[in-house]
Design an enzyme around this catalytic site. Structure first.
Site, PDB file in Angstrom:
ATOM      1  N   HIS A  42      -7.984   1.831   1.090  1.00 52.26           N
ATOM      2  CA  HIS A  42      -7.975   1.418   2.506  1.00 52.26           C
ATOM      3  C   HIS A  42      -8.783   2.400   3.362  1.00 52.26           C
ATOM      4  CE1 HIS A  42      -5.473  -0.952   5.697  1.00 52.26           C
ATOM      5  NE2 HIS A  42      -6.714  -0.746   6.092  1.00 52.26           N
ATOM      6  N   GLU A  72       0.834  -1.199   0.000  1.00 50.25           N
ATOM      7  CA  GLU A  72       0.000   0.000   0.000  1.00 50.25           C
ATOM      8  C   GLU A  72       0.870   1.250   0.000  1.00 50.25           C
ATOM      9  OE1 GLU A  72      -2.875  -0.228   3.166  1.00 50.25           O
ATOM     10  OE2 GLU A  72      -3.829  -1.996   2.305  1.00 50.25           O
TER      11      GLU A  72
END
Length: 294
Positions: free
Chosen positions: A260, A242
């Site tokens: 997210h 990420e």
């Protein structure tokens, strides 16, 4: 009233390890990595507690914290509704191809026939994991007249039945679910859980949602299953890396991606902050924490 709060949002791992021994408590969200090195340094100083403002503690080495005599607490209930609502939103987005249709209209197109959807009514939703968030997803999916089944070796059939959910083996769930929503923690046991072999065992045309942890899915295998058509679509809020820079998932026509944000509502962020702050204060005052991990 007797605590001094020091905010260091851009702190590096090296700076954290070098300064942690001067602090009694550390509060983090998901970005900082509270490693064994950090905890060892803290354990040699004043550090008593690490608070994670959120559910997952995979950015904290809990075993190292235990060895250093440091309590780890989290906030497992503050953002459960937000996360469940986001999972359901992704289910709907997959079923009706809403993001793709939106982008098409924004581009000045009117291609109605390209965005034929599927109803969720009477479809089987398989929940992999039946904890707090998954239970809320089940309740909301049942409002769409979905049949909800689950696989979770840690819950009883009676617990599931009380929620109107049938427990199945993982193989039976994969073979029969029209939609799958993943709700397991990121552990050594769940890493790569949805690999090429397991994806091949899924019902043809399955749609998969993951708001749990990115490393649960082998993203390369998922792309291959999407390209072959065996998996009809995937909606992801979490990724192995990420942000997912360079991932073949980006731009894939059968994929819906969010950054997210499942737990990122104003209400949820406020509640998890309060929950973890109260527990840290309790530990510093010599009282037990509500949600101690170790």
């Amino acid at each position: 009233p007797h605590a001094e709060l020091v905010e260091r949002p851009p702190i590096t791992q090296e700076e954290l390890a070098a300064t942690i021994a001067d602090f009694d408590a550390l509060l983090v969200r998901s970005r900082p990595k509270v490693t064994a090195e950090v905890l060892a340094a803290g354990g040699q100083g004043r550090l008593k507690v690490v608070g994670r403002a959120g559910v997952g503690v995979d950015n904290i080495d809990v075993n190292a914290a235990t060895q250093a005599g440091v309590t780890v607490v989290n906030a497992p209930t503050g953002n459960t509704v937000a996360a469940a609502e986001h999972a359901v939103a992704l289910l709907l987005a997959l079923a009706r191809r809403i993001p793709q249709a939106h982008a098409s209209v924004q581009a000045g197109e009117w291609k109605r026939s390209q965005f034929m959807g599927t109803v969720m009514r009477s479809k089987r939703l398989g929940l992999v994991g039946l904890g707090r968030i998954a239970s809320l997803v089940a309740e909301r999916a049942q409002a769409f007249d979905m049949e909800v089944v689950a696989h979770d070796p840690y819950v009883s059939a009676e617990y599931a039945a009380n929620q109107g959910v049938q427990l199945l083996s993982l193989d039976d769930l994969l073979a029969t679910a029209d939609f799958i929503s993943i709700h397991v923690p990121g552990t050594d046991q769940t890493r790569g859980m949805f690999n090429a072999e397991r994806l091949s065992r899924c019902k043809a045309g399955v749609r998969i949602v993951n708001c749990a942890r990115g490393n649960v899915i082998d993203e390369g295998a998922l792309v291959e299953a999407l390209n072959s058509g065996h998996v009809a679509g995937a909606a992801l809020d979490v990724y192995a890396q990420e942000p997912p820079v360079g991932s073949p998932l980006i731009g894939h026509p059968k994929v819906v991606l969010t950054p997210h944000i499942a737990g990122s509502t104003h209400e949820a962020q406020r509640q998890v902050a309060i929950d973890v702050a109260e527990q840290v204060a309790a530990v510093l005052a010599g009282h037990p924490a509500r949600y101690a991990i170790n």
